[in-house]
Design an enzyme around this catalytic site. Structure first.
Site, PDB file in Angstrom:
ATOM      1  N   LYS A 177       4.675  35.018 -38.669  1.00 10.05           N
ATOM      2  CA  LYS A 177       3.285  35.450 -38.779  1.00 10.05           C
ATOM      3  C   LYS A 177       2.930  36.364 -37.600  1.00 10.05           C
ATOM      4  CE  LYS A 177       2.098  31.138 -38.882  1.00 10.05           C
ATOM      5  NZ  LYS A 177       1.428  29.818 -39.020  1.00 10.05           N
ATOM      6  N   THR A 208     -11.515  30.650 -37.259  1.00 11.84           N
ATOM      7  CA  THR A 208     -10.212  30.678 -37.924  1.00 11.84           C
ATOM      8  C   THR A 208      -9.440  29.373 -37.741  1.00 11.84           C
ATOM      9  OG1 THR A 208      -9.251  31.695 -35.939  1.00 11.84           O
ATOM     10  CG2 THR A 208      -9.991  33.182 -37.702  1.00 11.84           C
ATOM     11  N   GLY A 210      -7.520  26.211 -38.444  1.00 14.94           N
ATOM     12  CA  GLY A 210      -6.814  25.725 -39.622  1.00 14.94           C
ATOM     13  C   GLY A 210      -6.038  26.775 -40.377  1.00 14.94           C
ATOM     14  N   THR A 211      -5.968  27.996 -39.842  1.00 16.83           N
ATOM     15  CA  THR A 211      -5.304  29.081 -40.560  1.00 16.83           C
ATOM     16  C   THR A 211      -3.845  28.762 -40.867  1.00 16.83           C
ATOM     17  OG1 THR A 211      -6.743  30.671 -39.436  1.00 16.83           O
ATOM     18  CG2 THR A 211      -4.781  31.543 -40.509  1.00 16.83           C
ATOM     19  N   GLY A 212      -3.090  28.304 -39.865  1.00 21.42           N
ATOM     20  CA  GLY A 212      -1.676  28.031 -40.066  1.00 21.42           C
ATOM     21  C   GLY A 212      -1.425  26.903 -41.042  1.00 21.42           C
ATOM     22  N   CYS A 213      -2.200  25.836 -40.918  1.00 16.85           N
ATOM     23  CA  CYS A 213      -2.068  24.711 -41.851  1.00 16.85           C
ATOM     24  C   CYS A 213      -2.371  25.167 -43.273  1.00 16.85           C
ATOM     25  CB  CYS A 213      -3.041  23.604 -41.470  1.00 16.85           C
ATOM     26  SG  CYS A 213      -2.886  22.994 -39.785  1.00 16.85           S
TER      27      CYS A 213
END
Length: 266
Positions: A177, A208, A210-213
């Site tokens: 990412k 933002t 929680g974006t990765g989860c």
């Protein structure tokens, strides 16, 4: 008439008391994408919009029991892992998932959005040696790439080198990412032969959390729905981009992405 069951996706991760990331974000994503979400809680955090005030691991026997309960009765079409906290929990989860005949999406969570550590330093080698080899897709951000491989990504041309270093650790696919690089966000997906780049609009929104989860859970959900890996990642990117655009303030710090953005747009 009896309704047919939707595809089933299991998340193995930590609980976020603020509801923005972790198990809570995973289950919201799964609901939004039309799969049945299930959870194995590996750790509990005291967490809000300002940061992580503390976390407590569950005993490995409790994690193993949760895994056995879900896998032994309900079954899965995909699994997503997130915060696993310690070497013994990484080993426990990796051992069980090695025997699961379903795609596994590994989000190698090392720190929170606020920079708070969520993985013990001594667990990094266990993630590399035990968890990544059972992964169908691993989704590191640039900090996690550095933590796992030592590769530093300075610009877009470094993404492939980073992805290849991740692939050397055993997963079938690496999704690196690049959202923290300057310019338009670019993520790179490769299995070592095929390469796909995904771009998106950069939204001027600080909320933002929680974006990765959310991205990893969306990939797992689309895999459970029958998509191949590149298509699952593309659709997951579309979903998370919309969720980031509509992230909202919560508390005094960084608010979460909006998992319900498609419903609100109707």
């Amino acid at each position: 008439m009896t309704a047919s069951s939707p595809p089933r996706v299991l998340t193995v991760a930590g609980s976020d008391s603020g509801g923005g990331a972790g198990i809570q974000a995973d289950l919201k994503t799964m609901l939004a994408l039309g799969v049945h979400g299930m959870s194995v809680i590996a750790a509990v955090t005291a967490q809000n919009s300002l940061g992580v005030q503390g976390y407590w691991e569950l005993p490995p026997e409790a994690v193993r029991a949760q895994l056995g309960s879900v896998l032994g009765d309900i079954g899965v079409q995909a699994v997503k892992t997130g915060m696993l906290a310690s070497p013994v929990l990484v080993e426990t989860v990796a051992e069980v998932l090695a025997g699961v005949d379903a795609p596994v999406v590994v989000d190698p969570v090392g720190v929170s959005k606020h920079g708070d550590a969520l993985l013990a330093p001594e667990a990094v080698d266990t993630v590399k040696s035990r968890l990544l080899p059972v992964a169908t897709v691993v989704t590191p951000n640039l900090w996690e790439v550095s933590q796992l491989t030592g590769v530093e990504v300075g610009d877009e041309k470094d993404l492939r080198r980073a992805a290849d270093a991740i692939l050397e650790l055993g997963p079938a696919w690496a999704l690196v990412k690049g959202g923290h690089l300057p310019g338009a966000p670019v993520d790179l997906l490769t299995d070592g032969v095929r390469e796909f780049r995904f771009t998106a609009e950069r939204h001027d929104n600080r909320h933002t959390h929680g974006t990765g989860c959310t991205l990893a859970s969306a990939v797992a959900s689309h895999l459970a729905l029958g998509e191949d890996v590149p298509s699952a990642v593309r659709k997951a990117k579309d979903y998370v981009t919309g969720a980031i655009a509509r992230g909202f303030p919560l508390g005094g710090g960084i608010g979460p992405v909006d998992h319900a953005w498609r419903w609100r747009d109707r």
